[in-house]
Design an enzyme around this catalytic site. Structure first.
Site, short mmCIF file in Angstrom:
data_model
loop_
_atom_site.label_atom_id
_atom_site.label_comp_id
_atom_site.label_asym_id
_atom_site.label_seq_id
_atom_site.Cartn_x
_atom_site.Cartn_y
_atom_site.Cartn_z
N ASP A 113 37.82 45.20 39.64
CA ASP A 113 37.77 45.55 41.06
C ASP A 113 36.81 46.71 41.27
O ASP A 113 36.61 47.52 40.36
CB ASP A 113 39.13 46.04 41.58
CG ASP A 113 40.22 45.01 41.41
OD1 ASP A 113 39.90 43.83 41.29
OD2 ASP A 113 41.38 45.44 41.38
N1 URA Z 1 43.78 43.87 37.43
C1 URA Z 1 43.51 44.44 38.62
O1 URA Z 1 44.38 44.56 39.48
N2 URA Z 1 42.25 44.88 38.83
C2 URA Z 1 41.27 44.81 37.92
O2 URA Z 1 40.15 45.25 38.17
C3 URA Z 1 41.58 44.22 36.69
C4 URA Z 1 42.84 43.74 36.46
#
Ligand code: URA
Length: 244
Positions: A113
């Protein structure tokens, strides 16, 4: 033994983002390309595409970029997006600009993310990419999560159960491992890569992830000295660690 592919020098350099094929002809005429220490004037010459080419070819006095099959380990900073086309700061902006023109293209192996930091791999090797993200390979991804509220004590069993169903989904999550670091901090290892998975897992327990950082992928760890925004190329041995 697999046959070593060959390529015309102009075609190879163009596919690596150095410029068009006619620009490569001009660059060679101006003495900007050397092969094994000698100026290369005829860029229609075919050469074997081997991993040692950066030691043999120089472009304007600099070693050639890595040939196809490279794997980059990036310490992803917060605020950058794993996308080729979204607005705003993209992880690809961190790499040399000409790498955006490479064919095959460099892509992230899975995504983090925008507000997740840490270990991110990028490659131009499609087969490797699919092997790493394939659910059948069970490559473990370990995240350090800092939480808004103290852990309740039952999260480890719930995550390990293989019964946790995330909101809006119809298949339970595969078992995941939780290692408690403190009341509000834990390491979570998952083998899947569902959308916002770690944040949604803690949300399912009534908690909220405030800070998320990926530390490991398979047997590969984020190197200590690699600051956010820095990257390195992986060796064959390091690539093999992913599957350990
Ligand atoms: N899980 C999440 O919530 N975000 C990420 O970036 C990776 C795994």
């Amino acid at each position: 033994m697999a046959k070593i592919p060959t390529s015309r020098v102009d075609k190879l350099l163009s596919s690596m983002g150095y410029g068009s094929r006619s620009e490569m002809v001009h660059m060679a005429k101006a003495g900007g390309i050397t092969l094994d220490g000698a100026e290369l004037s005829d860029v229609s010459k075919r050469i074997p595409v081997t991993r040692d080419l950066p030691a043999r070819i120089q472009i304007d006095g600099e070693p050639l970029d890595p040939v196809v099959g490279m794997v980059i380990l990036l310490n992803k900073p917060l605020g950058m997006t794993c996308s080729h086309k979204e607005a705003g700061a993209l992880v690809y902006d961190i790499l040399p600009q000409r790498w955006k023109r490479r064919d095959p293209a460099i892509s992230t192996i899975g995504r983090l993310d925008k507000q997740t930091s840490g270990l991110l791999l990028l490659t131009d090797d499609g087969d490797l990419l699919h092997r790493v993200i394939s659910p059948r390979r069970h490559v473990k991804k370990t995240y350090r999560a800092k939480l808004a509220r103290p852990l309740g004590g039952t999260e480890g069993d719930l995550f390990a159960s293989g019964q946790l169903m995330l909101e809006g989904e119809d298949k339970p999550l595969a078992p995941a491992e939780l290692e408690v670091v403190s009341d509000t901090e834990a390491l979570l290892s998952v083998t899947e890569g569902r959308y916002h998975q770690v944040r949604r897992m803690f949300a399912a327990t009534g908690n909220h992830v405030e800070d998320l950082h990926r530390e490991r992928l398979g047997g590969l760890s984020l190197p200590d000295g690699l600051a956010p925004g820095q990257w390195k190329l992986l060796s064959e041995d390091e690539i093999a660690l992913i599957f350990q």
